[in-house]
Every structure is written in C-alpha cells, then in structure tokens.
Design a protein around this motif. Structure first.
Motif, PDB file in Angstrom:
ATOM      1  N   MET A  60      15.284  -5.076 -20.773  1.00  0.00           N
ATOM      2  CA  MET A  60      14.474  -3.948 -20.316  1.00  0.00           C
ATOM      3  C   MET A  60      13.197  -3.885 -21.147  1.00  0.00           C
ATOM      4  N   ASP A  61      12.051  -3.905 -20.479  1.00  0.00           N
ATOM      5  CA  ASP A  61      10.755  -3.833 -21.149  1.00  0.00           C
ATOM      6  C   ASP A  61      10.430  -2.360 -21.402  1.00  0.00           C
ATOM      7  N   MET A  62      10.564  -1.940 -22.657  1.00  0.00           N
ATOM      8  CA  MET A  62      10.404  -0.533 -23.019  1.00  0.00           C
ATOM      9  C   MET A  62       8.973  -0.188 -23.443  1.00  0.00           C
ATOM     10  N   ALA A  63       8.097  -1.177 -23.513  1.00  0.00           N
ATOM     11  CA  ALA A  63       6.698  -0.924 -23.885  1.00  0.00           C
ATOM     12  C   ALA A  63       6.092   0.026 -22.852  1.00  0.00           C
ATOM     13  N   GLY A  64       5.465   1.057 -23.329  1.00  0.00           N
ATOM     14  CA  GLY A  64       4.886   2.055 -22.447  1.00  0.00           C
ATOM     15  C   GLY A  64       5.865   3.113 -21.983  1.00  0.00           C
ATOM     16  N   VAL A  65       7.148   2.891 -22.229  1.00  0.00           N
ATOM     17  CA  VAL A  65       8.173   3.857 -21.846  1.00  0.00           C
ATOM     18  C   VAL A  65       8.625   4.659 -23.060  1.00  0.00           C
ATOM     19  N   TRP A  72      16.739   4.981 -18.283  1.00  0.00           N
ATOM     20  CA  TRP A  72      15.412   4.428 -18.571  1.00  0.00           C
ATOM     21  C   TRP A  72      14.910   3.654 -17.358  1.00  0.00           C
ATOM     22  N   SER A  73      15.017   4.238 -16.184  1.00  0.00           N
ATOM     23  CA  SER A  73      14.672   3.527 -14.951  1.00  0.00           C
ATOM     24  C   SER A  73      13.187   3.213 -14.829  1.00  0.00           C
ATOM     25  N   ASP A  74      12.347   3.835 -15.649  1.00  0.00           N
ATOM     26  CA  ASP A  74      10.904   3.518 -15.638  1.00  0.00           C
ATOM     27  C   ASP A  74      10.615   2.154 -16.263  1.00  0.00           C
ATOM     28  N   ALA A  75      11.551   1.627 -17.025  1.00  0.00           N
ATOM     29  CA  ALA A  75      11.363   0.336 -17.679  1.00  0.00           C
ATOM     30  C   ALA A  75      11.599  -0.805 -16.699  1.00  0.00           C
ATOM     31  N   ALA A  76      10.764  -1.823 -16.777  1.00  0.00           N
ATOM     32  CA  ALA A  76      10.999  -3.037 -15.978  1.00  0.00           C
ATOM     33  C   ALA A  76      12.283  -3.691 -16.471  1.00  0.00           C
ATOM     34  N   GLN A  77      13.133  -4.096 -15.547  1.00  0.00           N
ATOM     35  CA  GLN A  77      14.441  -4.656 -15.878  1.00  0.00           C
ATOM     36  C   GLN A  77      14.573  -6.059 -15.300  1.00  0.00           C
ATOM     37  N   THR A  78      14.925  -6.995 -16.180  1.00  0.00           N
ATOM     38  CA  THR A  78      15.062  -8.388 -15.777  1.00  0.00           C
ATOM     39  C   THR A  78      16.467  -8.866 -16.115  1.00  0.00           C
ATOM     40  N   PRO A  79      17.270  -9.221 -15.094  1.00  0.00           N
ATOM     41  CA  PRO A  79      18.585  -9.796 -15.390  1.00  0.00           C
ATOM     42  C   PRO A  79      18.415 -11.125 -16.122  1.00  0.00           C
ATOM     43  N   TYR A  80      19.247 -11.353 -17.139  1.00  0.00           N
ATOM     44  CA  TYR A  80      19.183 -12.605 -17.894  1.00  0.00           C
ATOM     45  C   TYR A  80      20.086 -13.623 -17.232  1.00  0.00           C
ATOM     46  N   GLU A  81      19.564 -14.827 -17.075  1.00  0.00           N
ATOM     47  CA  GLU A  81      20.343 -15.959 -16.558  1.00  0.00           C
ATOM     48  C   GLU A  81      20.090 -17.145 -17.458  1.00  0.00           C
ATOM     49  N   ASP A  82      21.169 -17.877 -17.768  1.00  0.00           N
ATOM     50  CA  ASP A  82      21.044 -19.073 -18.617  1.00  0.00           C
ATOM     51  C   ASP A  82      20.134 -20.099 -17.989  1.00  0.00           C
ATOM     52  N   TYR A  93      29.404   4.561 -17.885  1.00  0.00           N
ATOM     53  CA  TYR A  93      29.312   5.981 -18.220  1.00  0.00           C
ATOM     54  C   TYR A  93      27.919   6.362 -18.733  1.00  0.00           C
ATOM     55  N   TYR A  94      27.390   5.601 -19.675  1.00  0.00           N
ATOM     56  CA  TYR A  94      26.099   5.937 -20.287  1.00  0.00           C
ATOM     57  C   TYR A  94      24.900   5.536 -19.436  1.00  0.00           C
ATOM     58  N   ALA A  95      25.042   4.537 -18.602  1.00  0.00           N
ATOM     59  CA  ALA A  95      24.054   4.149 -17.597  1.00  0.00           C
ATOM     60  C   ALA A  95      22.618   4.082 -18.144  1.00  0.00           C
ATOM     61  N   LEU A  96      22.416   3.268 -19.183  1.00  0.00           N
ATOM     62  CA  LEU A  96      21.078   3.161 -19.778  1.00  0.00           C
ATOM     63  C   LEU A  96      20.026   2.713 -18.774  1.00  0.00           C
ATOM     64  N   GLU A  97      20.408   1.817 -17.886  1.00  0.00           N
ATOM     65  CA  GLU A  97      19.428   1.336 -16.907  1.00  0.00           C
ATOM     66  C   GLU A  97      18.926   2.474 -16.017  1.00  0.00           C
ATOM     67  N   ALA A  98      19.794   3.392 -15.658  1.00  0.00           N
ATOM     68  CA  ALA A  98      19.372   4.545 -14.851  1.00  0.00           C
ATOM     69  C   ALA A  98      18.598   5.547 -15.700  1.00  0.00           C
TER      70      ALA A  98
END
Length: 114
Positions: A25-30, A104-114, A97-102
């Motif tokens: 999650m890109d938190m810059a600006g958030v 901080w939904s303003d943050a750009a989210q990128t799933p990691y793949e090997d 339960y904590y649902a960080l992605e929701a």
C-alpha cells in the motif's frame, strides 16, 4: 535502498515463508508517518512469527534494522516498523477483522506476486 525497494524486499521475504494475500500500500500522501504498508496473511500464530522472523533476517542482511516490533509474542498481528515501510503480518481472521485495506482505502494498493 529506496522505500519502494524496501517494501518489495519485505513482500519477497513474506512470500518466501508462504504468506498469502500480500499487498503493498502506497501511503505517501495519505499519512505522514510512513511511505508504504506491506500487509500479509498467515494461517497460524507460528506462521505469523516465522514470516516476521524472515522479514527481519532478510532486511538485516541488507543492513536495514527495524525501529519497532509489536505483537510478536501473541502472533495475531505482528507489526515491524522500518520507518519508511511498516510490515503488518496478520492471522487471516485478524486481518479480516481489522481490514487495513478498507481503512486506508485512499492508498494505492498493489498485490505482490513473485
């Protein structure tokens, strides 16, 4: 290393210990406190700790030490704070339960793949 490279190293170390649902999650600006969150899931407290240990070991090898570690003993949610990157390793039910992605939904989210 840049903050993004550190975030990728954290995600790779988590993946090496079979973490699931890894998201950067890109938190810059958030938020001002950090540039990236890396969020990952594990099935058991033992796996949560193994993932945290591997992240710590891999980043130590790169000369990067964490500023703070929380939740390790309980193994439900371990937080590793590397200042510009914060790793959150959750047991699956705690993550839901904590649902960080929701939260901080303003943050750009990128799933990691090997």
């Amino acid at each position: 290393m840049t903050a993004k490279e550190t975030a990728m190293a954290v995600a790779a170390a988590a993946s090496a210990k079979k973490a699931s649902r890894i998201v950067i999650m890109d938190m810059a600006g958030v938020m001002l406190a950090t540039d990236f969150f890396v969020v990952a899931s594990a099935n058991t407290a033992t796996q949560v700790r193994a993932i945290a240990d591997n992240i710590e070991d891999e980043l130590n090898e790169k000369g990067i030490a964490f500023a703070r570690k929380e939740g390790y003993r309980e193994g439900e949610w371990v937080l590793l704070d590397y200042n510009s990157v914060v790793a959150h390793i959750f047991r699956t039910d705690a993550r839901d339960y904590y649902a960080l992605e929701a939260l901080w939904s303003d943050a750009a989210q990128t799933p990691y793949e090997d």
